[in-house]
Design a protein around this motif. Structure first.
Motif, PDB file in Angstrom:
ATOM      1  N   SER A  64      -0.534  -1.929  13.394  1.00 14.40           N
ATOM      2  CA  SER A  64      -1.310  -3.018  12.809  1.00 14.40           C
ATOM      3  C   SER A  64      -1.791  -3.993  13.882  1.00 14.40           C
ATOM      4  N   LEU A  65      -0.891  -4.348  14.807  1.00 13.18           N
ATOM      5  CA  LEU A  65      -1.256  -5.285  15.871  1.00 13.18           C
ATOM      6  C   LEU A  65      -2.352  -4.704  16.757  1.00 13.18           C
ATOM      7  N   LEU A  66      -2.188  -3.470  17.193  1.00 14.57           N
ATOM      8  CA  LEU A  66      -3.173  -2.865  18.083  1.00 14.57           C
ATOM      9  C   LEU A  66      -4.517  -2.705  17.386  1.00 14.57           C
ATOM     10  N   GLY A  67      -4.483  -2.420  16.090  1.00 18.07           N
ATOM     11  CA  GLY A  67      -5.728  -2.321  15.342  1.00 18.07           C
ATOM     12  C   GLY A  67      -6.471  -3.648  15.311  1.00 18.07           C
ATOM     13  N   SER A  68      -5.739  -4.736  15.075  1.00 10.94           N
ATOM     14  CA  SER A  68      -6.353  -6.065  15.058  1.00 10.94           C
ATOM     15  C   SER A  68      -6.922  -6.429  16.422  1.00 10.94           C
ATOM     16  N   LEU A  69      -6.181  -6.135  17.484  1.00 12.35           N
ATOM     17  CA  LEU A  69      -6.643  -6.436  18.833  1.00 12.35           C
ATOM     18  C   LEU A  69      -7.858  -5.584  19.205  1.00 12.35           C
ATOM     19  N   ASP A  70      -7.885  -4.341  18.747  1.00 15.63           N
ATOM     20  CA  ASP A  70      -9.005  -3.458  19.036  1.00 15.63           C
ATOM     21  C   ASP A  70     -10.292  -4.006  18.430  1.00 15.63           C
ATOM     22  N   VAL A  71     -10.225  -4.447  17.175  1.00 17.81           N
ATOM     23  CA  VAL A  71     -11.395  -5.020  16.514  1.00 17.81           C
ATOM     24  C   VAL A  71     -11.860  -6.277  17.243  1.00 17.81           C
ATOM     25  N   ALA A  72     -10.901  -7.139  17.584  1.00 16.39           N
ATOM     26  CA  ALA A  72     -11.253  -8.383  18.269  1.00 16.39           C
ATOM     27  C   ALA A  72     -11.851  -8.105  19.642  1.00 16.39           C
ATOM     28  N   ARG A  73     -11.306  -7.128  20.356  1.00 12.76           N
ATOM     29  CA  ARG A  73     -11.842  -6.841  21.686  1.00 12.76           C
ATOM     30  C   ARG A  73     -13.261  -6.306  21.622  1.00 12.76           C
ATOM     31  N   GLU A  74     -13.565  -5.506  20.611  1.00 13.94           N
ATOM     32  CA  GLU A  74     -14.931  -5.020  20.463  1.00 13.94           C
ATOM     33  C   GLU A  74     -15.904  -6.180  20.273  1.00 13.94           C
ATOM     34  N   GLU A  75     -15.514  -7.140  19.453  1.00 17.20           N
ATOM     35  CA  GLU A  75     -16.367  -8.317  19.230  1.00 17.20           C
ATOM     36  C   GLU A  75     -16.538  -9.118  20.517  1.00 17.20           C
ATOM     37  N   LEU A  76     -15.432  -9.295  21.250  1.00 18.01           N
ATOM     38  CA  LEU A  76     -15.483 -10.057  22.494  1.00 18.01           C
ATOM     39  C   LEU A  76     -16.278  -9.318  23.569  1.00 18.01           C
ATOM     40  N   SER A  77     -16.163  -8.006  23.604  1.00 17.84           N
ATOM     41  CA  SER A  77     -16.930  -7.215  24.572  1.00 17.84           C
ATOM     42  C   SER A  77     -18.415  -7.386  24.348  1.00 17.84           C
ATOM     43  N   ASP A  78     -18.819  -7.384  23.089  1.00 18.81           N
ATOM     44  CA  ASP A  78     -20.240  -7.585  22.773  1.00 18.81           C
ATOM     45  C   ASP A  78     -20.691  -8.994  23.156  1.00 18.81           C
ATOM     46  N   ARG A  79     -19.828  -9.986  22.899  1.00 17.23           N
ATOM     47  CA  ARG A  79     -20.208 -11.371  23.161  1.00 17.23           C
ATOM     48  C   ARG A  79     -20.349 -11.650  24.656  1.00 17.23           C
ATOM     49  N   PHE A  80     -19.409 -11.140  25.441  1.00 16.80           N
ATOM     50  CA  PHE A  80     -19.397 -11.467  26.867  1.00 16.80           C
ATOM     51  C   PHE A  80     -20.003 -10.365  27.747  1.00 16.80           C
ATOM     52  N   GLY A  81     -20.330  -9.242  27.150  1.00 12.07           N
ATOM     53  CA  GLY A  81     -20.953  -8.171  27.914  1.00 12.07           C
ATOM     54  C   GLY A  81     -20.026  -7.451  28.862  1.00 12.07           C
ATOM     55  N   VAL A  82     -18.717  -7.542  28.628  1.00  9.92           N
ATOM     56  CA  VAL A  82     -17.742  -6.860  29.474  1.00  9.92           C
ATOM     57  C   VAL A  82     -16.506  -6.537  28.639  1.00  9.92           C
ATOM     58  N   ARG A  83     -15.954  -5.363  28.872  1.00  8.36           N
ATOM     59  CA  ARG A  83     -14.739  -4.933  28.167  1.00  8.36           C
ATOM     60  C   ARG A  83     -13.539  -5.183  29.068  1.00  8.36           C
ATOM     61  N   LYS A  84     -12.770  -6.221  28.770  1.00 15.81           N
ATOM     62  CA  LYS A  84     -11.630  -6.569  29.618  1.00 15.81           C
ATOM     63  C   LYS A  84     -10.463  -5.612  29.361  1.00 15.81           C
TER      64      LYS A  84
END
Length: 343
Positions: free
Chosen positions: A197-217
């Motif tokens: 559950s935790l990794l799923g939530s983080l995965d969704v959030a990271r996709e959104e952040l990657s789009d916003r900042f143009g980089v996948r941390k």
């Protein structure tokens, strides 16, 4: 190179451990501002390693926990580390557990701590990272994130997502700490259902952040040394499933087998230093057998010599981190470990 640490250590060890910790870091800051650290600390020759898209100047890093709030980044960076991991930071400030909460076990070259994620909150830490010369000069700074003690464990994912959003822009990588023994029920997040559950939530959030900042941390996970082989393999499989980038092995241990008869040996908290070395190395070996070259491993736990660092790499680690070894050996340990891994 600073030879004076062997002279200073007996004096520091006469003080309360947490007081000595804070005093040492404050004096390091002064020495840095006066130009003394760069003058007296021998910088290791570059030995770059590129992992997870990050080029680390050398493979020796500072483990999370020593600089929880990012207050001492420039001074620590002057000791020759290839990277620094700051934290654990939580969404909201919290005082941590009651004092005393840190104990030395010199006979075992060990520490026990039950700090409890004491920190000023993620926003204050991010501001300090931005102000640091080390970060401004492209030093590698990982941010280690956790949940607030007051957040119910079933709502932990929301805290991790909040913290990840706060650090995303400035972090070289982000470490998800689910393995500290000092926040109630935190290690339950290492179980399959809660971790999925935790990794799923983080995965969704990271996709959104990657789009916003143009980089996948890069996103790392830090685990405990007290897991059995089946649990380690399960975690390894979930990391691959959810696309995490590396795993840090390991945090402190709750085992007291090696120190039960020593003064402070039965204090509550996480045991670090020499007694955790073998256990963390075994976790690395198990992870390497399961992951092969699919996911890098960062080894931490009981590194008090260059030989100990070599042991982690031989077991399967690509990078190593130190903390308790720095308390017992001083800054010389950094260059010793870099030299050992270069050989």
């Amino acid at each position: 190179m600073i030879d004076s640490y062997s002279f200073l250590r007996p004096w520091l060890f006469c003080l309360d451990p947490e007081r000595a910790h804070n005093l040492t870091l404050s004096n390091m800051d002064r020495a840095y501002r006066w130009g003394l650290l760069e003058r007296f600390v021998t910088q290791p020759a570059p030995d770059p390693r590129t992992i997870c898209g990050i080029t680390f100047p050398n493979p020796i890093g500072l483990a999370a926990g020593l600089d929880k709030d990012g207050k001492h980044i420039d001074a620590l960076g002057a000791l020759g580390f290839g990277f620094l991991e700051i934290g654990t930071v939580t969404p909201r400030p919290q005082p941590g557990n009651p004092k005393p909460r840190m104990f030395r076990l010199p006979e075992a070259q060990a520490l026990i701590n039950r700090m409890g994620f004491n920190n000023d909150g993620v926003d204050a830490c991010v501001a300090r990272v931005r102000r640091s010369r080390y970060w401004q000069n492209a030093g590698v700074v990982g941010l280690n994130i956790g949940k607030n003690a007051s957040t119910p464990i079933e709502d932990a994912a929301s805290d991790y997502v909040l913290a990840m959003k706060a650090v995303y822009e400035i972090a070289s990588y982000i470490t998800v700490n689910i393995s500290s023994p000092n926040t109630q029920n935190l290690r339950a997040l290492q179980g399959e259902e809660m971790l999925r559950s935790l990794l799923g939530s983080l995965d969704v959030a990271r996709e959104e952040l990657s789009d916003r900042f143009g980089v996948r941390k890069p996103l790392f996970l830090k685990i405990a040394p007290d897991l059995d082989v089946a649990d380690i393999n399960l975690i390894a499989d979930l990391l691959l499933e959810f696309g995490l980038d590396a795993i840090i092995a390991t945090n402190t241990t709750v085992s007291r087998t090696a120190v039960a008869n020593l003064e402070h040996g039965n204090e509550a908290g996480g045991l670090s230093g020499a007694p955790v070395r073998a256990a963390s190395t075994e976790v690395i070996k198990t992870l390497k057998a399961r992951l092969g070259n699919d996911l890098p491993i960062i080894g931490v736990g009981g590194i008090l010599s260059g030989q100990d660092a070599q042991e982690k790499v031989s077991a399967g680690a690509s990078l190593v981190q130190i903390y308790s070894g720095l308390i017992y050996r001083g800054p010389d340990l950094v260059s010793e470990c870099v030299s050992a891994l270069r050989k």
